[in-house]
Every structure is written in structure tokens, then in C-alpha cells.
Design a protein around this motif. Structure first.
Motif, short mmCIF file in Angstrom:
data_model
loop_
_atom_site.label_atom_id
_atom_site.label_comp_id
_atom_site.label_asym_id
_atom_site.label_seq_id
_atom_site.Cartn_x
_atom_site.Cartn_y
_atom_site.Cartn_z
N GLU A 366 -32.07 28.04 -27.72
CA GLU A 366 -32.00 26.90 -26.81
C GLU A 366 -32.98 27.10 -25.67
N PRO A 367 -33.81 26.08 -25.38
CA PRO A 367 -34.74 26.22 -24.25
C PRO A 367 -33.99 26.52 -22.96
N ARG A 368 -34.45 27.52 -22.22
CA ARG A 368 -33.76 27.93 -20.99
C ARG A 368 -34.69 27.73 -19.80
N ALA A 369 -34.16 27.09 -18.78
CA ALA A 369 -34.92 26.88 -17.56
C ALA A 369 -34.77 28.07 -16.64
N VAL A 370 -35.70 28.19 -15.71
CA VAL A 370 -35.61 29.27 -14.72
C VAL A 370 -34.35 29.05 -13.89
N GLY A 371 -33.58 30.08 -13.71
CA GLY A 371 -32.32 29.97 -12.99
C GLY A 371 -31.14 30.05 -13.92
N GLY A 372 -31.28 29.48 -15.13
CA GLY A 372 -30.27 29.66 -16.14
C GLY A 372 -28.97 28.90 -15.92
N THR A 373 -28.88 27.98 -14.94
CA THR A 373 -27.64 27.26 -14.73
C THR A 373 -27.44 26.25 -15.85
N ARG A 374 -26.19 25.85 -16.06
CA ARG A 374 -25.88 24.94 -17.16
C ARG A 374 -26.61 23.61 -16.98
N TRP A 375 -26.67 23.12 -15.74
CA TRP A 375 -27.34 21.84 -15.47
C TRP A 375 -28.82 21.92 -15.81
N LEU A 376 -29.47 23.02 -15.40
CA LEU A 376 -30.89 23.18 -15.67
C LEU A 376 -31.15 23.35 -17.16
N ARG A 377 -30.30 24.13 -17.84
CA ARG A 377 -30.49 24.34 -19.28
C ARG A 377 -30.40 23.02 -20.03
N SER A 378 -29.43 22.18 -19.65
CA SER A 378 -29.24 20.90 -20.33
C SER A 378 -30.44 20.00 -20.13
N HIS A 379 -30.93 19.89 -18.90
CA HIS A 379 -32.06 19.01 -18.63
C HIS A 379 -33.36 19.57 -19.21
N TRP A 380 -33.49 20.88 -19.21
CA TRP A 380 -34.67 21.49 -19.81
C TRP A 380 -34.70 21.26 -21.32
N GLY A 381 -33.54 21.37 -21.94
CA GLY A 381 -33.47 21.08 -23.38
C GLY A 381 -33.83 19.65 -23.69
N LEU A 382 -33.42 18.70 -22.83
CA LEU A 382 -33.76 17.30 -23.03
C LEU A 382 -35.27 17.09 -22.84
N ALA A 383 -35.86 17.75 -21.85
CA ALA A 383 -37.30 17.62 -21.62
C ALA A 383 -38.09 18.18 -22.79
N VAL A 384 -37.68 19.34 -23.32
CA VAL A 384 -38.38 19.93 -24.46
C VAL A 384 -38.25 19.03 -25.68
N SER A 385 -37.07 18.45 -25.90
CA SER A 385 -36.85 17.56 -27.04
C SER A 385 -37.75 16.33 -26.94
N ALA A 386 -37.83 15.74 -25.74
CA ALA A 386 -38.65 14.54 -25.55
C ALA A 386 -40.14 14.86 -25.75
#
Length: 427
Positions: A366-386
Motif C-alpha cells: 500500500e502506498p505510504r505517505a510521509v508521517g504514516g497516519t491513517r488519513w495520509l495513507r488513505s489520501h496518498w493511496g487515492l492520489a497514486v491510484s488516480a
């Protein structure tokens, strides 16, 4: 320095024998004179002129279809990246209070949808049967094609003076496949036939046979004494090779439909029921009704790009495989009938993926954003998918509009006019 492992004499001889077999079979196929014509058993004559300009620019209809396909890919990729979190949520909320058969059913559904191994005897039995169908069905397809004076499938008709030679060779190869005799040689022969089709027909037509290479690549990895050890299971490596080749094949087939649309347009005009498929209709509904055939073809092609790419990278492989089993069964049984009996092969290969416990994915993490918080991981995954979906769909779609295709039939409109289907009656 760690020394490289050495191969035994027997292993080296086995590898050299396979390599020599591939070379000799390919040389024999390429040495024959080229075939002359291209004709499907299914009627594909264009009944009404169609404006090819539709495929040379991205108008509002094409953009609407492409955006829908792109959004579908974004949604599927995002769900795949978040599947572990979703699975944990369902386990906590639904399965926690369930007992007995309901709990087992929820667990089975989760493991099936997320491509995890399913520990059920009936599931393994179906998987074993699917492997047998996948490995032996090409033999039946070859025999059927030989009986109808074609090579591999009706798309490639045989012509004199090599017609009889290819018919007998196809039957012999079909018998060897059904009996699992010398499967590595059978795989080499299929690769050689593919090379011959590219050389003797047209590379644009050769794309149709790409899915058959998924079984050829398994054949060449089988033991030479395969006839004495019936194969009912494939290794994880073999299933991965099947998935990669099959996914790329449908990815390429989708783009080829846009690049060379004539045959598919003719099929749609002769068999209008194919344009009413519910899955495809979701992508082109509310587009210009005067361009229904073109919009259907664009939606059909991009849906193949979507499914092919997701199968190639291993994203919800079982779900896509079952949907493709439905599509090919409907085409063979409802829309086209007996002339498209070669569709048994894609049905077999997709059943193999749907009921395999050896699935893997190229996008496991799963794409992981810097910071690793659930909110950031979710939005980073959406950005990578798009970003991934946009790069897969739009650059190549726009690039195809810039390609010159003089092989297409004379266009019914000019580039300066607005393209419409010329017909006294619309679908």
C-alpha cells in the motif's frame, strides 16, 4: 564473490533440447509461403459506412467514456490498496458477531475477493478441473480450426498449397496437447505458429492470438514426461506467467480495437445484441446516439484495457476473471454461437485464475505517505491510484489519434466535418 551455480549435464541437455526444438519449429513455420486472406467465420462486413474520423480525435463522447473508465480504474486500485483495512473492518464489525456457516461464508467471501488462498476442498477440485481444461482445451481448438481450414482460430484461414500440411500439423499438435505428450515441444510449436502468423498475415491480426501464448509459456515449463504425470496444479510462478501474458494480451487487444476498428464495427453491425451488454453500456450510455456503434467500440476497447491492465498487475484477479468468463460465455452461447467455439480457451484460462490458490500481485503493498497516519495513507493511496489510472488511459488514447492509418477503409466524412454514422436506421 559467490560462484554461479552450475547445471548438471542432464539439465543442460534438457535446456539445449528445448531451445533447439523452438528454433527448428519456428524455422519450419516461417519457411512456408505467406497466407493470402483474412476472414472471420462470424460475419463482420460493414453494413453501413462509418466515419473513421471518430477515432482520430478525442471529442466529448470519447472523453466521457475515457473518464468513466479512468474513474473505474481509480476506484478499483484504491480498493486494492486499502483491501487489508477494509478486510479488518469487515472482520471486526460483521464476522465478530457471526457464528457457524455465516462466519465461514464471510471469511470465504473475503479471501476469494482479495485473491487469498481458499482452504475448501470443492474450491480446489474446481481449480484442478480448470487446470485440465486450460492445458487441454487448445488441442480441441486446434482440431476445430483444422476442420474449418484455419490456423488456431477462424481469423487465420489457410490457403493452398500449404493448407493440407497445416491441417495435419494442427491435428497432430492437438492430439499431443490433449494427451499431454511432450508439452515443451507443443509450447515451442505454438510460439512458432505465432511467429508465422505475424509473418504471413498481419501484425495487427496477430494480436488476436496473444492470449494463446499464456498456455504456451506454461507448456515450455512442463517436464518432457508430462504424459505420465497428469498435471492438475500449477506453481505460483506458472500462474504468475499466465496472468502477466494474459493481462498484457487483453491490454493490447483493447488498444488495437481503437487502432484498427473496422472488423469490430462490422461485427457490431451484424450482431447488434453485442452492443447491449450491461457492463459495457455503463461506460457509453448518455453519449451521442448517432454514434452509438463508435461509442460502444470505444467503451468495449477501453474496458478491455482496464481489465487487461488490472489482471496483468494482479488486482482483484478472481473478480475480473469471473466477469470475463461471463463475457466470453455470452458471446459464444448467445451472440455468435458455434462459429466462436474457440472462445472455450479464454473461458478455460479465466476459470484457472478464478479458482487458483497461487495468485500473486505486482501491487502488493500500500502506498505510504510521509508521517504514516491513517488519513495520509488513505489520501496518498487515492492520489497514486488516480495518477496510475490517468497515465494508463489518456496518453496512449491521445497518442493513437495522431497515428496515420492508411489501411482503414475510406472514411465516410472529412476531418473538417462532424462525424456521424451514415445510416437510414440507427441501432
Amino acid at each position: 564473490m559467490v560462484p554461479l551455480p552450475t547445471l548438471s549435464f542432464r539439465r543442460r541437455r534438457c535446456l539445449s533440447t528445448r531451445f533447439l526444438a523452438i528454433i527448428l519449429t519456428a524455422a519450419a513455420a516461417l519457411a512456408t509461403p505467406p497466407a493470402l486472406a483474412h476472414e472471420r467465420f462470424v460475419k463482420h462486413d460493414v453494413l453501413r459506412p462509418f466515419p473513421h474520423d471518430f477515432f482520430f480525435h478525442v471529442d466529448g463522447n470519447v472523453m466521457s467514456i475515457a473518464v468513466r473508465v479512468c474513474l473505474a480504474m481509480v476506484a478499483v486500485l484504491f480498493l486494492w490498496f486499502r483491501r487489508h483495512a477494509i478486510e479488518a473492518f469487515i472482520e471486526t464489525r460483521l464476522r465478530a458477531g457471526a457464528t457457524g456457516r455465516r462466519a465461514d461464508l464471510i471469511r470465504f467471501g473475503l479471501r476469494f475477493v482479495t485473491d487469498q488462498p481458499v482452504a475448501a476442498r470443492w474450491f480446489e477440485r474446481i481449480g484442478e478441473w480448470a487446470v485440465i481444461l486450460f492445458l487441454r482445451c487448445p488441442g480441441l481448438v486446434l482440431m476445430y480450426a483444422a476442420a474449418n481450414s484455419s490456423l488456431v482460430m477462424p481469423t487465420y484461414p489457410l490457403a493452398e498449397p500449404t493448407k493440407a500440411l497445416f491441417q495435419y500439423a494442427s491435428v497432430a499438435l492437438g492430439i499431443a496437447i490433449v494427451t499431454q505428450l511432450a508439452l515443451p515441444l507443443c509450447g515451442a510449436a505454438i510460439f512458432a505458429i505465432f511467429g508465422y502468423i505475424v509473418f504471413a498475415y498481419d501484425w495487427k491480426l496477430a494480436v488476436d492470438v496473444l492470449p494463446v501464448l499464456s498456455v504456451a509459456i506454461v507448456y515450455v515449463t512442463c517436464p518432457w514426461n508430462s504424459h505420465v504425470r497428469p498435471i492438475i496444479r500449477l506453481s505460483r510462478r506458472q500462474v504468475r506467467l499466465v496472468r502477466l501474458v494474459l493481462g498484457f494480451s487483453f491490454f493490447a487487444l483493447g488498444w488495437m480495437k481503437i487502432y484498427n476498428p473496422d472488423d469490430v464495427i462490422g461485427v457490431a453491425q451484424n450482431f447488434p445484441t453485442v452492443t447491449e451488454d450491461l457492463f459495457i453500456k455503463l461506460f457509453y450510455c448518455a453519449t451521442d446516439p448517432q454514434l452509438k456503434t463508435g461509442c460502444w467500440l470505444m467503451a468495449f476497447a477501453l474496458s478491455e484495457v482496464l481489465s487487461g491492465f488490472l489482471i496483468m498487475v494482479g488486482v482483484f484477479s478472481r473478480g475480473w476473471a469471473l466477469s470475463m468468463v461471463y463475457v466470453f460465455t455470452k458471446l459464444m452461447v448467445v451472440d455468435f454461437g458455434w462459429p466462436e467455439i474457440p472462445h472455450l480457451y479464454p473461458i478455460g484460462v479465466f476459470l484457472l485464475l478464478a479458482f487458483s490458490n497461487q495468485l500473486s500481485s505486482e501491487l502488493d503493498g500500500e502506498p505510504r505517505a510521509v508521517g504514516g497516519t491513517r488519513w495520509l495513507r488513505s489520501h496518498w493511496g487515492l492520489a497514486v491510484s488516480a495518477a496510475l489510472a490517468g497515465l494508463i488511459i489518456f496518453p496512449l488514447l491521445y497518442g493513437l489519434t495522431l497515428t496515420q492509418r492508411p489501411f482503414l477503409r475510406t472514411s465516410a466524412t472529412t476531418r473538417a466535418s462532424r462525424p456521424t454514422e451514415i445510416s437510414g436506421q440507427h441501432n
